[in-house]
Enzyme design. Structure first.
Site, PDB file in Angstrom:
ATOM      1  CE  LYS A 168      -2.252   1.849   3.691  1.00  0.00           C
ATOM      2  NZ  LYS A 168      -2.073   3.319   3.650  1.00  0.00           N
ATOM      3  CG  LEU A 193      -2.970   8.290  -4.211  1.00  0.00           C
ATOM      4  CD1 LEU A 193      -2.654   8.679  -5.656  1.00  0.00           C
ATOM      5  CD2 LEU A 193      -1.898   8.832  -3.279  1.00  0.00           C
ATOM      6  CG  HIS A 245     -13.385  14.301  -0.611  1.00  0.00           C
ATOM      7  ND1 HIS A 245     -13.536  14.432   0.750  1.00  0.00           N
ATOM      8  CD2 HIS A 245     -14.546  14.728  -1.150  1.00  0.00           C
ATOM      9  CE1 HIS A 245     -14.748  14.909   1.016  1.00  0.00           C
ATOM     10  NE2 HIS A 245     -15.367  15.105  -0.123  1.00  0.00           N
ATOM     11  CG  ASP A 246     -11.350  17.994  -6.288  1.00  0.00           C
ATOM     12  OD1 ASP A 246     -12.206  18.845  -6.606  1.00  0.00           O
ATOM     13  OD2 ASP A 246     -10.148  18.264  -6.162  1.00  0.00           O
ATOM     14  CG  ASN A 251     -14.479  17.014 -15.070  1.00  0.00           C
ATOM     15  OD1 ASN A 251     -14.736  16.197 -15.957  1.00  0.00           O
ATOM     16  ND2 ASN A 251     -13.559  17.962 -15.209  1.00  0.00           N
ATOM     17  CB  THR A 252     -11.360  17.091 -10.134  1.00  0.00           C
ATOM     18  OG1 THR A 252     -11.679  18.358 -10.701  1.00  0.00           O
ATOM     19  CG2 THR A 252      -9.914  17.078  -9.691  1.00  0.00           C
ATOM     20  CB  THR A 304     -10.390   5.228  12.510  1.00  0.00           C
ATOM     21  OG1 THR A 304      -9.144   5.336  11.832  1.00  0.00           O
ATOM     22  CG2 THR A 304     -11.195   4.103  11.924  1.00  0.00           C
ATOM     23  N   GLY A 332       1.167  -2.122   8.623  1.00  0.00           N
ATOM     24  CA  GLY A 332       2.359  -1.314   8.387  1.00  0.00           C
ATOM     25  C   GLY A 332       3.470  -1.668   9.342  1.00  0.00           C
TER      26      GLY A 332
END
Ligand code: C5P
Length: 237
Positions: free
Chosen positions: A36, A63, A66-67, A70-71, A126, A216
């Site tokens: 990841k 990634l 959130h926009d 279209n973006t 979270t 991780g």
């Protein structure tokens, strides 16, 4: 994606150190389900750095787009050039944004000649509690908002959500059986929990219904990362 134990484990490479990421990726190549990579590494090194570090290993491109629709669609299409296995967006971007992401993913994967990845949604971070949600005008409690956003994501044709260990059971009850649950906040019994407050062991998370677990530091900060990864896979076995 098969359900073999190894394939369920994605390792989070949270670093800006390209050499370190590349070393970990080489060491873990073929021995875990995938890697990841998120905003930390990607902002530092971009797509070229990502290709250099991760090579051909299965990629979860974290990634959290959130926009406006279209973006996000453009970003998802561009991401297909990296051929990820898993890609994510924020469910709170709303229906039109998620549907645009879903459509762009199909077109982009087709254009790039790659297999379409799982498109999963982040529901409620979270790090946010009920008071934080109220402060940004979102209707709580957080546990209910998680289920509301997961149902919306499913309705928009997304493949699943990223969720904390405690959310697995309510989401398994609320969503269809093939809706994917990608779960961080995992700590083997032998690892330090660090800043993760609500953790579950790999085996318990998969038993509860996680499709993929994201781990991780128990691996990346271990003296022998491959040994730590293999212990987790054996535990899942
Ligand atoms: O090192 P650790 O196992 O805690 O890493 C977990 C990974 O999953 C990190 O990349 C972290 O940003 C991510 N994550 C998380 N909790 C969430 C969503 C993502 O720990 N709710």
């Amino acid at each position: 994606m098969t359900s073999e134990a190894r394939d369920r484990l994605f390792v989070a490479l949270d670093t800006t150190d390209l050499e370190r990421a590349a070393r970990l990726a080489r060491e873990l190549a073929g021995r875990v389900g995938g890697l990841k990579v998120g905003k930390e590494f990607f902002t530092a090194h971009g797509p070229d750095g990502l290709r250099a570090a991760v090579g051909g290993e299965p990629l979860f491109l974290d990634l959290k787009f959130h926009d406006i629709p279209n973006t996000v669609a453009g970003a998802v299409r561009a991401a297909m050039r990296l051929s990820p296995r898993i890609l994510n967006v924020h469910a709170s971007g709303g229906r039109a944004m998620m549907e645009a992401a879903r459509d762009a993913l199909r077109e982009g994967a087709d254009d790039a000649g790659v297999e379409p990845p799982w498109l999963v949604a982040v529901t409620v971070l979270t790090s946010l509690d009920d008071a934080d949600l109220a402060a940004v005008g979102q209707q709580g409690p957080a546990a209910e908002q998680v289920v509301r956003l997961a149902r919306l994501a499913q309705d928009c044709g997304l493949d699943g959500v990223v969720c904390g260990p405690r959310e697995i059971a309510p989401l398994r009850a609320a969503c269809s059986p093939d809706f994917k649950l990608v779960v961080p906040g995992i700590r083997p019994a032998w690892a330090a929990s660090g800043d993760q407050k609500r953790v579950m062991t790999p085996k318990a998370a998969v038993a509860a219904g996680a499709d993929v677990i994201v781990v991780g530091r128990p691996i990346t900060a271990a003296e022998d990362p491959l040994d730590a990864a293999e212990k987790i896979v054996a535990e899942l076995g």
